[in-house]
Scaffold this active site. Structure first.
Site, short mmCIF file in Angstrom:
data_model
loop_
_atom_site.label_atom_id
_atom_site.label_comp_id
_atom_site.label_asym_id
_atom_site.label_seq_id
_atom_site.Cartn_x
_atom_site.Cartn_y
_atom_site.Cartn_z
N GLY A 127 -75.00 7.13 -5.77
CA GLY A 127 -73.97 7.51 -4.80
C GLY A 127 -72.84 8.29 -5.45
CE1 TYR A 128 -72.58 8.52 -10.35
CE2 TYR A 128 -72.50 10.67 -11.40
CZ TYR A 128 -72.52 9.30 -11.50
OH TYR A 128 -72.47 8.72 -12.74
CD GLU A 244 -78.43 13.55 -12.43
OE1 GLU A 244 -77.23 13.26 -12.57
OE2 GLU A 244 -78.89 14.02 -11.39
CB SER A 381 -75.80 24.24 -8.83
OG SER A 381 -74.68 24.95 -9.30
CG ASN A 382 -80.40 26.62 -12.04
OD1 ASN A 382 -80.33 25.41 -12.28
ND2 ASN A 382 -81.54 27.29 -12.09
C1 LIG Z 1 -82.76 17.29 -2.99
C2 LIG Z 1 -81.44 16.84 -3.52
C3 LIG Z 1 -81.31 15.56 -4.01
C4 LIG Z 1 -80.06 15.10 -4.45
N1 LIG Z 1 -79.95 13.79 -4.86
C5 LIG Z 1 -78.71 13.29 -5.11
C6 LIG Z 1 -78.54 11.89 -5.34
O1 LIG Z 1 -79.49 11.10 -5.36
N2 LIG Z 1 -77.29 11.43 -5.52
C7 LIG Z 1 -76.20 12.25 -5.55
O2 LIG Z 1 -75.09 11.77 -5.74
N3 LIG Z 1 -76.33 13.59 -5.33
C8 LIG Z 1 -77.56 14.12 -5.10
N4 LIG Z 1 -77.72 15.45 -4.86
C9 LIG Z 1 -76.53 16.31 -4.75
C10 LIG Z 1 -76.40 17.36 -5.83
O3 LIG Z 1 -75.92 16.80 -7.01
C11 LIG Z 1 -75.45 18.43 -5.25
O4 LIG Z 1 -76.16 19.07 -4.20
C12 LIG Z 1 -75.05 19.44 -6.29
O5 LIG Z 1 -74.18 18.88 -7.22
C13 LIG Z 1 -74.35 20.68 -5.63
O6 LIG Z 1 -73.32 20.26 -4.81
P1 LIG Z 1 -73.21 20.75 -3.29
O7 LIG Z 1 -74.54 20.55 -2.64
O8 LIG Z 1 -72.03 20.08 -2.69
O9 LIG Z 1 -72.97 22.31 -3.37
P2 LIG Z 1 -71.60 23.05 -3.71
O10 LIG Z 1 -70.97 22.39 -4.90
O11 LIG Z 1 -70.79 23.16 -2.47
O12 LIG Z 1 -72.13 24.47 -4.12
C14 LIG Z 1 -72.57 25.44 -3.18
C15 LIG Z 1 -72.97 26.70 -3.94
O13 LIG Z 1 -71.83 27.22 -4.65
C16 LIG Z 1 -72.11 27.31 -6.05
N5 LIG Z 1 -70.92 26.93 -6.82
C17 LIG Z 1 -70.11 25.86 -6.63
N6 LIG Z 1 -69.12 25.83 -7.55
C18 LIG Z 1 -69.31 26.92 -8.35
C19 LIG Z 1 -68.64 27.44 -9.49
N7 LIG Z 1 -67.57 26.82 -9.99
N8 LIG Z 1 -69.13 28.57 -10.06
C20 LIG Z 1 -70.23 29.20 -9.56
N9 LIG Z 1 -70.90 28.76 -8.47
C21 LIG Z 1 -70.47 27.63 -7.88
C22 LIG Z 1 -73.23 26.28 -6.30
O14 LIG Z 1 -74.01 26.61 -7.43
C23 LIG Z 1 -74.04 26.40 -5.01
O15 LIG Z 1 -74.91 27.51 -5.07
C24 LIG Z 1 -78.95 15.97 -4.45
C25 LIG Z 1 -79.10 17.29 -3.99
C26 LIG Z 1 -80.33 17.73 -3.53
C27 LIG Z 1 -80.44 19.12 -3.01
#
Ligand SMILES: Cc1cc2nc3c(=O)[nH]c(=O)nc-3n(C[C@H](O)[C@H](O)[C@H](O)COP(=O)(O)OP(=O)(O)OC[C@H]3O[C@@H](n4cnc5c(N)ncnc54)[C@H](O)[C@@H]3O)c2cc1C
Length: 396
Positions: A127-128, A244, A381-382
């Protein structure tokens, strides 16, 4: 640095291979190979098989009942498991929470939770993330307010992988809204059966409910479920993330995927010839193979450093980016290899409920292509990884 395996390491590989040949049921590896969901029970069975052999907690220290393998042994095991199409070990309890409890938990927490992770009695989820707190995790808003010997938790987590199976969730919660973002966060262990918790599935692009939203409405959590100190949760959260990102390159998964696409391309045809002989297709295949070989060598270099005690730095970001690009490329090429049979993609193919439309191997191909879009998003994310690489290597 020596990138060759020692005789001892080769013997270990043979031992792992023999174990897999004897203990991995054919119907299970067949499901993994075809990308069909194993369900909760399937994962639990494999968990129990590995635990019985003492190979489940291979990254844990011996004092906690682990195998304490070094980086090379872990790599060999992961490579052999991927090649044999063994189920993925669900990481949340074993590789994420356990290291945090081992380093920062109380003796009572270690004695209570660690054996239950090994036995499979507890299924943990993470739950992050929250809506609005993903890459910018420190902006999380789920609130925990102290009330006597409990915290009262209100808020929402999201993207909670396999939360539908979990009976426990480890959560980052805000305990001090006045402090600087990173300084007001705590790490709480929450029983998912506590009144006030609602789990709602999120259906992904491939039609499966792999992730969930988790809502907390006046959820009462005993204070003894706090890990470490109140408001120091960010330190533990970051420590967890370093775990992780183990096996981040996923070389074994890519190798298995590449073998599969080659098998398919020998069967499928283009202009009356096996697809594998088509110059465009063959060139793309060769490019992926070259990239994979280069990454596998880099991975070995980093593993060799890790085995001699050096912690991986920015290299893990590099492996995350490259490893996920390669896996997504393989998914794309496989989808192209099965041609029109990838069109009628159906979640039923992944759940194993229906006969696939077209050849057996085509059933889940499109679903995997869609599902694996996630690889470049989760685990940092990448784009975020590229930012880290640029900052460390170019400064600024
Ligand atoms: C299938 C799946 C399973 C997951 N499982 C878990 C889980 O079990 N528990 C949990 O806690 N989380 C989980 N996650 C969440 C995951 O960690 C987040 O989706 C991830 O950290 C990205 O956050 P966000 O989705 O809020 O996107 P955002 O942070 O809103 O990002 C949106 C876009 O903007 C880009 N971006 C954001 N900030 C920057 C920056 N500073 N510079 C350049 N680009 C940027 C990102 O790369 C992305 O392309 C999961 C996600 C997926 C898709």
């Amino acid at each position: 640095m020596d990138l060759n395996y020692s005789d001892e390491e080769k013997a270990f590989r043979a031992e792992v291979r023999a174990f897999l040949a004897e203990n991995l049921p054919v119907d299970v590896s067949d499901k993994v190979r075809r990308g069909i969901s194993l369900g909760k029970e399937g994962h639990e069975k494999w968990h129990a098989t590995l635990n019985a052999r003492g190979w489940l907690a291979y990254n844990w220290p011996r004092e906690f009942g682990g195998a304490e393998w070094n980086a090379v042994q872990r790599h060999i095991f992961e490579e052999e498991c991927a090649a044999a199409y063994a189920p993925r070990i669900v990481p949340f309890g074993l590789s994420m929470l356990a290291p945090v409890l081992q380093k920062f938990g109380t003796k009572e927490q270690q004695d209570h939770y660690l054996p239950r992770i090994l036995s499979g009695e507890d299924w943990w989820c993470q739950g992050y993330s929250e809506p609005g707190a993903g890459s910018d995790l420190a902006s999380l808003k789920t609130r925990a307010v102290r009330d006597g010997d409990h915290y009262v938790v209100n808020g929402q987590k999201t993207w909670t992988t396999l939360g539908q199976y979990a009976n426990w969730i480890f959560c980052l919660v805000r305990t001090d809204p006045e402090a600087k973002q990173q300084e007001g966060i705590s790490f709480l262990l929450i029983d998912m059966t506590t009144p006030g918790i609602t789990v709602r599935p999120i259906v992904l692009l491939d039609g499966t409910p792999e992730v969930n939203e988790v809502f907390f409405d006046d959820v009462r959590v005993p204070v003894e479920n706090l890990v470490g100190e109140e408001n120091k949760g960010w330190t533990y959260a970051k420590y967890l993330l370093t775990h992780e990102r183990t096996n981040i390159a996923g070389v074994g998964f890519s190798q298995a995927g590449l073998d599969a696409v080659k098998r398919i391309a020998r069967i499928e045809t283009a202009n009356g010839r096996p697809l594998i002989e088509n110059p465009h297709f063959a060139a793309r295949l060769a490019q992926i193979e070259i990239d994979l070989m280069a990454m596998a060598t880099t991975n070995m270099r980093i593993i060799s450093q890790a085995a001699s005690g050096q912690a991986p730095g920015v290299e893990s970001s590099m492996l995350k980016v490259k490893g996920t690009i390669i896996r997504q490329e393989i998914n794309d090429l496989t989808r192209r290899a099965v041609g029109p049979y990838a069109m009628p993609f159906a979640s039923e193919a992944v759940e194993g409920d229906n006969a696939p439309i077209g050849p057996d191997y085509a059933g889940p191909v499109a679903a995997h292509y869609f599902n694996n879009r996630k690889l470049s998003i989760f685990g940092g994310s990448n784009e975020i990884q590229r930012g880290i690489i640029a900052k460390v290597k170019m400064g600024g």
